[in-house]
Design a protein around this motif. Structure first.
Motif, short mmCIF file in Angstrom:
data_model
loop_
_atom_site.label_atom_id
_atom_site.label_comp_id
_atom_site.label_asym_id
_atom_site.label_seq_id
_atom_site.Cartn_x
_atom_site.Cartn_y
_atom_site.Cartn_z
N GLU A 4 0.83 -1.20 0.00
CA GLU A 4 0.00 0.00 0.00
C GLU A 4 0.87 1.26 0.00
OE1 GLU A 4 -3.56 2.14 2.63
OE2 GLU A 4 -2.87 0.11 3.14
N PHE A 5 1.96 1.21 0.73
CA PHE A 5 2.90 2.33 0.79
C PHE A 5 3.44 2.62 -0.61
CE2 PHE A 5 6.80 4.56 1.77
CZ PHE A 5 6.56 5.24 2.96
N VAL A 6 3.85 1.58 -1.32
CA VAL A 6 4.40 1.73 -2.67
C VAL A 6 3.31 2.22 -3.63
CG1 VAL A 6 5.36 0.49 -4.66
CG2 VAL A 6 6.27 0.08 -2.35
N SER A 7 2.09 1.73 -3.46
CA SER A 7 0.98 2.18 -4.30
C SER A 7 0.78 3.68 -4.18
CB SER A 7 -0.31 1.44 -3.94
OG SER A 7 -0.22 0.07 -4.24
N VAL A 8 0.87 4.19 -2.96
CA VAL A 8 0.72 5.63 -2.74
C VAL A 8 1.87 6.38 -3.40
CG1 VAL A 8 0.64 7.47 -1.01
CG2 VAL A 8 -0.59 5.33 -0.61
N LEU A 9 3.08 5.88 -3.24
CA LEU A 9 4.24 6.51 -3.87
C LEU A 9 4.05 6.62 -5.39
CD1 LEU A 9 7.27 4.83 -2.03
CD2 LEU A 9 6.33 7.10 -1.62
N LEU A 10 3.64 5.52 -5.99
CA LEU A 10 3.47 5.50 -7.44
C LEU A 10 2.30 6.37 -7.88
CD1 LEU A 10 4.11 1.69 -8.04
CD2 LEU A 10 5.65 3.57 -8.64
N GLU A 11 1.23 6.35 -7.09
CA GLU A 11 0.05 7.15 -7.41
C GLU A 11 0.38 8.64 -7.43
OE1 GLU A 11 -4.40 8.13 -5.55
OE2 GLU A 11 -3.16 6.49 -4.71
N TYR A 12 1.30 9.04 -6.57
CA TYR A 12 1.63 10.46 -6.46
C TYR A 12 2.93 10.82 -7.18
CZ TYR A 12 -2.24 11.41 -3.30
OH TYR A 12 -3.50 11.59 -2.77
N GLY A 13 3.33 10.00 -8.14
CA GLY A 13 4.38 10.43 -9.06
C GLY A 13 5.76 9.88 -8.85
N ALA A 14 5.93 8.87 -7.99
CA ALA A 14 7.25 8.27 -7.85
C ALA A 14 7.68 7.65 -9.18
CB ALA A 14 7.24 7.19 -6.75
N GLY A 15 8.91 7.88 -9.59
CA GLY A 15 9.39 7.40 -10.89
C GLY A 15 9.91 5.98 -10.83
N TRP A 16 9.40 5.12 -11.70
CA TRP A 16 9.80 3.71 -11.67
C TRP A 16 11.18 3.49 -12.28
CZ3 TRP A 16 10.97 0.40 -15.76
CH2 TRP A 16 10.76 0.92 -17.05
N CYS A 17 11.65 4.43 -13.12
CA CYS A 17 12.91 4.20 -13.83
C CYS A 17 13.97 5.25 -13.55
CB CYS A 17 12.65 4.09 -15.33
SG CYS A 17 11.95 5.60 -16.06
N LEU A 18 13.78 6.09 -12.52
CA LEU A 18 14.81 7.05 -12.16
C LEU A 18 16.03 6.32 -11.61
CD1 LEU A 18 12.70 9.89 -10.50
CD2 LEU A 18 13.59 9.79 -12.83
N VAL A 19 17.21 6.91 -11.83
CA VAL A 19 18.46 6.26 -11.45
C VAL A 19 19.03 6.91 -10.19
CG1 VAL A 19 20.81 5.75 -12.19
CG2 VAL A 19 18.94 5.62 -13.83
N ASP A 20 19.43 6.09 -9.22
CA ASP A 20 19.93 6.62 -7.96
C ASP A 20 21.44 6.84 -8.00
OD1 ASP A 20 21.08 4.12 -7.75
OD2 ASP A 20 19.87 3.46 -6.04
N ASP A 21 22.03 7.11 -6.83
CA ASP A 21 23.46 7.40 -6.77
C ASP A 21 24.32 6.17 -7.07
OD1 ASP A 21 22.45 6.29 -4.38
OD2 ASP A 21 24.18 6.98 -3.25
#
Length: 424
Positions: free
Chosen positions: A79-96
């Motif tokens: 559910e936490f991840v669903s909220v993140l994705l619903e509000y614009g979290a990027g599935w393919c952004l690259v981290d450090d």
């Protein structure tokens, strides 16, 4: 690091609904879920330069997802991840670390976790949405680009001046722009010199891998799939008296050599069509005698032109079609699907070299689902065979990629596709 980022570490166990409540409180405060650790650090240090990496809350969730989570905790994290994705979290952004959120889970051997599936599904949705945006040429205007309607209208420039300025700008762009990459632009590729080595076909100067020996087993599997389309409907053994097989993209001729072997073993007459556009490859084919082989038809030119010609003339339908070109993209495959439904026999099989997004496993999984969805719109179904190819890049004296500009396949599993008309 901000309180939002701290929340994504799941330091307090068990993981309960309070995590969701706190997350939604941050949302009410207007904190974007694309807010990165790097941005938070720069803000606290008064650094004004833009960060070069984007470690998002979703990355942190994937890093700190507890492997010993209970079933109840897993549901909360989902559910936490669903909220993140619903509000614009990027599935393919690259981290450090150079990883997407999905890559992080793969490295942790959590590819079978529910949140990995959520990320893949998010990637599919994002790609479909992006396609629609491009299809309808939707433009997004930044706030600072919006001119106030109260501004005075600037006087129009004389038409002659506008035309002259446009020509000058075009000339300047042409003069200073870099030459398109042969791996990304077909016209550039077709005018680029190629060279054959002992185990690869490369672009001569840039050393892009057009085709390589390590693909041999996969090509053989593709050829075998094509001949499955020789069996008539409602029959386990009866074959067409005449079998037509088409390969688009000769390259090193690996699959075509296998097709010839299978054709020699077939009791049916097999006509083998090869479509190839690159002049250097066509020259190699002529030198190696492919033009002189019985029942081999060489179609010189781009498949878009050659298949269009076959459709217009009519009378030729294929038991098997294989697609493996260079410098083309998934958009080209979508165009090919239009031809496949018009040229494939009702019991025929279509397949292709599946390197779609294969430089990252999570992207490979996204394209696996995209292909299934897109083909269903054409009345086609896709069944994959998972083929393990561990250490496919290894050889005695190093890696097959040592003399190649870039690797085009990094996954330990190959998804071999067999595509047929639905309900067949």
């Amino acid at each position: 690091m901000s309180d939002l980022h701290d929340l994504c570490h799941f330091t307090e166990r068990p993981i309960t609904k309070s995590y969701i409540t706190t997350l939604r409180q941050y949302l009410k405060l207007g904190i974007p879920l694309t807010y990165t650790v790097e941005e938070a650090y720069n803000y606290t240090k008064g650094i004004e330069t833009d960060p070069t990496s984007t470690t998002t809350p979703l990355h942190l969730v994937c890093r700190h997802y507890p492997e010993d989570a209970t079933d109840d905790e897993i549901k909360i994290v989902e559910e936490f991840v669903s909220v993140l994705l619903e509000y614009g979290a990027g599935w393919c952004l690259v981290d450090d670390k150079g990883d997407t959120p999905g890559c992080t889970l793969v490295k942790r051997e959590l590819r079978n976790s529910p949140i990995y599936r959520q990320i893949v599904e998010s990637g599919v949705r994002a790609e479909l949405l992006l396609r629609k945006v491009e299809e309808y040429q939707v433009e997004f205007i930044e706030e600072d680009q919006i001119e106030s309607q109260t501004n005075e209208t600037q006087p129009e420039e004389p038409e002659e001046h506008i035309e002259t300025e446009a020509k000058d700008q075009e000339a300047s762009t042409s003069k200073y722009s870099e030459k398109p990459d042969a791996a990304c632009d077909q016209q550039t590729y077709l005018s680029t010199k190629l060279e054959y080595t002992d185990d690869a076909l490369l672009t001569k100067d840039a050393k892009d891998g057009v085709m390589m020996d390590w693909e041999t087993d996969l090509m053989h599997l593709g050829a075998q799939s094509l001949f499955k389309g020789g069996k008539l409907l409602d029959s386990e053994s009866e074959l067409d008296s005449e079998i037509n097989v088409l390969n688009i993209g000769f390259g090193m001729g690996i699959i075509d050599t296998k097709i010839q072997e299978l054709a020699a073993q077939s009791p049916s007459t097999v006509t083998h069509y090869i479509c190839e556009a690159h002049p250097d490859v066509l020259l190699k084919m002529r030198k190696d005698g492919w033009y002189d082989k019985p029942n081999v038809v060489v179609l010189e030119g781009r498949w878009q032109d050659q298949l269009d010609d076959i459709l217009q003339k009519g009378g030729v339908f294929f038991n098997g079609i294989y697609y493996d070109t260079f410098s083309e993209h998934y958009e080209d495959m979508l165009e090919l699907f239009d031809y496949v439904v018009g040229l494939l026999k009702p019991h025929g099989v279509f397949s292709f070299f599946n390197g779609l997004g294969a430089d990252r496993w999570v992207v490979y999984d996204v394209y696996r689902k995209l292909v299934e969805l897109d083909l269903s719109n054409y009345g086609l179904s896709c069944v994959y065979t998972d083929v393990n190819i561990p250490n496919h890049t290894k050889k005695e004296d190093g890696s097959v990629w040592d003399d190649v500009k870039r690797s085009y396949f990094e996954c330990p599993v190959y998804y071999h596709p067999e595509i047929r008309f639905i309900d067949i």
